[in-house]
Design a protein around this motif. Structure first.
Motif, PDB file in Angstrom:
ATOM      1  N   ILE A 102      14.601  32.296  47.644  1.00 18.06           N
ATOM      2  CA  ILE A 102      14.676  33.277  48.725  1.00 18.06           C
ATOM      3  C   ILE A 102      15.017  32.588  50.037  1.00 18.06           C
ATOM      4  CG2 ILE A 102      13.334  34.917  50.075  1.00 18.06           C
ATOM      5  CD1 ILE A 102      11.813  35.609  47.536  1.00 18.06           C
ATOM      6  N   GLU A 103      14.421  31.414  50.276  1.00 14.92           N
ATOM      7  CA  GLU A 103      14.728  30.677  51.503  1.00 14.92           C
ATOM      8  C   GLU A 103      16.192  30.265  51.549  1.00 14.92           C
ATOM      9  OE1 GLU A 103      13.128  26.713  53.937  1.00 14.92           O
ATOM     10  OE2 GLU A 103      12.235  27.291  52.021  1.00 14.92           O
ATOM     11  N   ALA A 104      16.714  29.816  50.395  1.00 19.82           N
ATOM     12  CA  ALA A 104      18.138  29.464  50.334  1.00 19.82           C
ATOM     13  C   ALA A 104      19.013  30.681  50.591  1.00 19.82           C
ATOM     14  CB  ALA A 104      18.464  28.852  48.976  1.00 19.82           C
ATOM     15  N   SER A 105      18.594  31.839  50.082  1.00 15.56           N
ATOM     16  CA  SER A 105      19.345  33.073  50.327  1.00 15.56           C
ATOM     17  C   SER A 105      19.366  33.417  51.810  1.00 15.56           C
ATOM     18  CB  SER A 105      18.736  34.211  49.521  1.00 15.56           C
ATOM     19  OG  SER A 105      19.376  35.432  49.793  1.00 15.56           O
ATOM     20  N   PHE A 106      18.253  33.215  52.495  1.00 13.27           N
ATOM     21  CA  PHE A 106      18.203  33.481  53.932  1.00 13.27           C
ATOM     22  C   PHE A 106      19.109  32.516  54.707  1.00 13.27           C
ATOM     23  CE2 PHE A 106      14.403  36.095  53.306  1.00 13.27           C
ATOM     24  CZ  PHE A 106      14.590  37.064  54.282  1.00 13.27           C
ATOM     25  N   ILE A 107      19.138  31.256  54.288  1.00  7.11           N
ATOM     26  CA  ILE A 107      19.991  30.278  54.981  1.00  7.11           C
ATOM     27  C   ILE A 107      21.464  30.649  54.836  1.00  7.11           C
ATOM     28  CG2 ILE A 107      20.765  27.877  54.938  1.00  7.11           C
ATOM     29  CD1 ILE A 107      17.915  27.081  54.248  1.00  7.11           C
ATOM     30  N   ILE A 108      21.869  31.039  53.632  1.00  9.32           N
ATOM     31  CA  ILE A 108      23.263  31.458  53.413  1.00  9.32           C
ATOM     32  C   ILE A 108      23.579  32.686  54.264  1.00  9.32           C
ATOM     33  CG2 ILE A 108      24.862  32.389  51.713  1.00  9.32           C
ATOM     34  CD1 ILE A 108      23.539  30.620  49.620  1.00  9.32           C
ATOM     35  N   SER A 109      22.667  33.651  54.295  1.00  7.96           N
ATOM     36  CA  SER A 109      22.883  34.868  55.087  1.00  7.96           C
ATOM     37  C   SER A 109      22.957  34.542  56.568  1.00  7.96           C
ATOM     38  CB  SER A 109      21.759  35.874  54.812  1.00  7.96           C
ATOM     39  OG  SER A 109      21.703  36.221  53.444  1.00  7.96           O
ATOM     40  N   TRP A 110      22.108  33.622  57.017  1.00  5.44           N
ATOM     41  CA  TRP A 110      22.119  33.226  58.433  1.00  5.44           C
ATOM     42  C   TRP A 110      23.450  32.591  58.812  1.00  5.44           C
ATOM     43  CZ3 TRP A 110      20.503  33.337  63.207  1.00  5.44           C
ATOM     44  CH2 TRP A 110      20.700  32.253  64.064  1.00  5.44           C
ATOM     45  N   ASN A 111      23.972  31.710  57.972  1.00  8.04           N
ATOM     46  CA  ASN A 111      25.255  31.073  58.276  1.00  8.04           C
ATOM     47  C   ASN A 111      26.398  32.078  58.238  1.00  8.04           C
ATOM     48  OD1 ASN A 111      24.262  28.431  58.640  1.00  8.04           O
ATOM     49  ND2 ASN A 111      24.164  28.111  56.437  1.00  8.04           N
ATOM     50  N   ILE A 112      26.334  33.043  57.322  1.00  7.42           N
ATOM     51  CA  ILE A 112      27.369  34.079  57.273  1.00  7.42           C
ATOM     52  C   ILE A 112      27.349  34.903  58.553  1.00  7.42           C
ATOM     53  CG2 ILE A 112      27.995  36.252  56.133  1.00  7.42           C
ATOM     54  CD1 ILE A 112      27.239  34.985  53.485  1.00  7.42           C
ATOM     55  N   ALA A 113      26.162  35.277  59.007  1.00  7.50           N
ATOM     56  CA  ALA A 113      26.057  36.070  60.236  1.00  7.50           C
ATOM     57  C   ALA A 113      26.485  35.271  61.450  1.00  7.50           C
ATOM     58  CB  ALA A 113      24.622  36.567  60.406  1.00  7.50           C
ATOM     59  N   ARG A 114      26.120  34.002  61.504  1.00  5.31           N
ATOM     60  CA  ARG A 114      26.464  33.180  62.660  1.00  5.31           C
ATOM     61  C   ARG A 114      27.957  32.950  62.789  1.00  5.31           C
ATOM     62  NH1 ARG A 114      23.634  27.412  62.964  1.00  5.31           N
ATOM     63  NH2 ARG A 114      24.859  27.224  61.050  1.00  5.31           N
TER      64      ARG A 114
END
Length: 418
Positions: A102-114
């Motif tokens: 889940i943490e890895a999923s959040f990191i990927i989502s954060w980079n996509i949004a950024r």
């Protein structure tokens, strides 16, 4: 008069688990409850009658197979406890793996949004990670399995970004409510769909003099962009974020009449609002820099520069000849520019780049114009060259200032030399 005995509650009995119940009824204490080692059922309270009823009703054969106080019974109970501990360890391990995924999923989502990338690129990123692991660690099947199980679908990425956005918003609200002072910067512009957008930035400071700045909100205005429209949008943001308006110290805007108007502009309306405290109105330094670059043109210099640039760049054949000419002049290891920059009036910060490149290629440009039969006497005039050098140096200082203003948490602007 008869007295009624009040029934005592279970919480008031202060019951506790007894260690001998493990030997007698195969129960242990687990998370504040009685857990049966045989069937893994739990009993909410520590009453011996409930434990005995469960043991005698559900497991009547256990005492026959494993007589009480026997060595065989103790070994069986120990085996059941070890089995339970292994199961709990496996569940804890699975839980930790789920947390990491889940943490890895959040990191990927954060980079996509950024990076403002499409949400569907989460699967693309995961597939790339799988290919990389297959090359670098082909035998690490555990890591490969974890990566393939990372949730990165479009809807999952959308939910993750929404959660991150809510978390950032809550953190910003907390910082604003606990800051010692804050300032606001507003900028209104029109997007590609001709919809006016009002960007509101906030900068706040804590008691430890820690400065933080964030984009507070982006508000779409309706049809008009008058001062009253901007103020209504500003009031809406104040209410949504529950800003402590008494801590407002300054408001920065551009020089548009809708912003700086004394009566109908935003600044005038804010000053006349009794709910708004006294603040310092600031004209954004980047907009003032834009005004300087717009009106400090030195037309006798700038017109000649544009005339030469257009002669070289507008015609494709002439442009190719100029580039080939520069290649012929180059020597081994020469890092001089291989083309002249084209000026775009929308990108006003490119003025320095154009002038600087023109200055670096001034001698080749003069030679090329002579070969093309074009006379430009100004390029050899000392007075014109002095004005050209002065304009280039001035734009260089403005360019340096603009680079120093870019980025977040720039608090040393007053230390810059103008």
């Amino acid at each position: 008069m008869t007295t009624v005995n009040k029934k005592r509650k279970y919480e008031e009995e202060n019951r506790c688990f007894r260690s001998e119940w493990e030997e007698s009824f195969a129960f242990i204490e687990y998370n504040g409850k009685s857990l049966c080692l045989i069937c893994k059922d739990t009993i909410a309270n520590y009453k011996i009658s409930n434990l005995r009823r469960h043991y005698e009703t559900t497991h009547p054969q256990f005492s026959i197979q494993y007589p009480p106080s026997s060595k065989l019974r103790k070994e069986k109970l120990m085996s059941l406890k070890n089995c339970l501990q292994k199961q709990q360890g496996l569940l804890a391990s699975c839980s930790n793996e789920d947390i990491r995924k889940i943490e890895a999923s959040f990191i990927i989502s954060w980079n996509i949004a950024r990076e403002k990338r499409p949400y569907v690129e989460g699967e693309f990123i995961k597939n790339n990670l799988v290919d990389v692991i297959n090359i670098l660690e082909p035998t690490n099947e555990k890591l490969l399995k974890l990566i393939t199980q990372i949730p990165t679908s479009r809807r999952t990425t959308e939910r993750r970004i929404s959660i991150i956005n809510k978390s950032i918003e809550n953190t910003l609200k907390y910082d604003l409510n606990n800051c010692t002072a804050f300032s606001i910067a507003l900028d209104e512009s029109t997007d590609i769909q001709d919809i006016p957008q009002l960007a509101i930035f906030v900068r706040c400071g804590s008691e430890e003099v820690h400065i933080k700045e964030e984009l507070l909100d982006l508000v779409a205005l309706r049809e008009t962009t008058r001062g009253i429209d901007i103020k209504n949008a500003f009031n809406m943001v104040l209410n949504n974020f529950h800003l402590p308006i008494d801590k407002l110290v300054s408001v920065a805007t551009d020089g548009a009449p809708a912003m700086t108007g004394k009566n109908q502009g935003l600044i005038g309306l804010l000053k006349s609002d009794p709910k708004i405290p006294k603040f310092v109105p600031i004209h954004c330094i980047i907009h003032r820099e834009h005004i300087i670059s717009k009106y400090l043109k030195f037309e006798n210099v700038w017109n000649i520069v544009l005339k030469v640039i257009h002669f070289i760049r507008v015609n494709a054949k002439t442009h190719r000849q100029f580039k080939n000419f520069l290649e012929e002049l180059k020597e081994d290891g020469d890092k001089s520019p291989n083309d002249i920059s084209f000026y775009c009036i929308v990108r006003w910060l490119s003025v320095y780049n154009v002038l600087n490149r023109f200055n670096e290629l001034l001698t080749p440009i003069c030679i090329f114009l002579k070969e093309q039969g074009r006379q430009c006497l100004e390029l050899e005039d000392k007075n014109w060259l002095q004005d050209f050098s002065f304009l280039t140096d001035t734009m260089q200082h403005l360019h340096t200032l603009n680079l120093a203003l870019q980025g977040k948490e720039k608090t040393n602007v007053m230390n810059l030399s103008f």
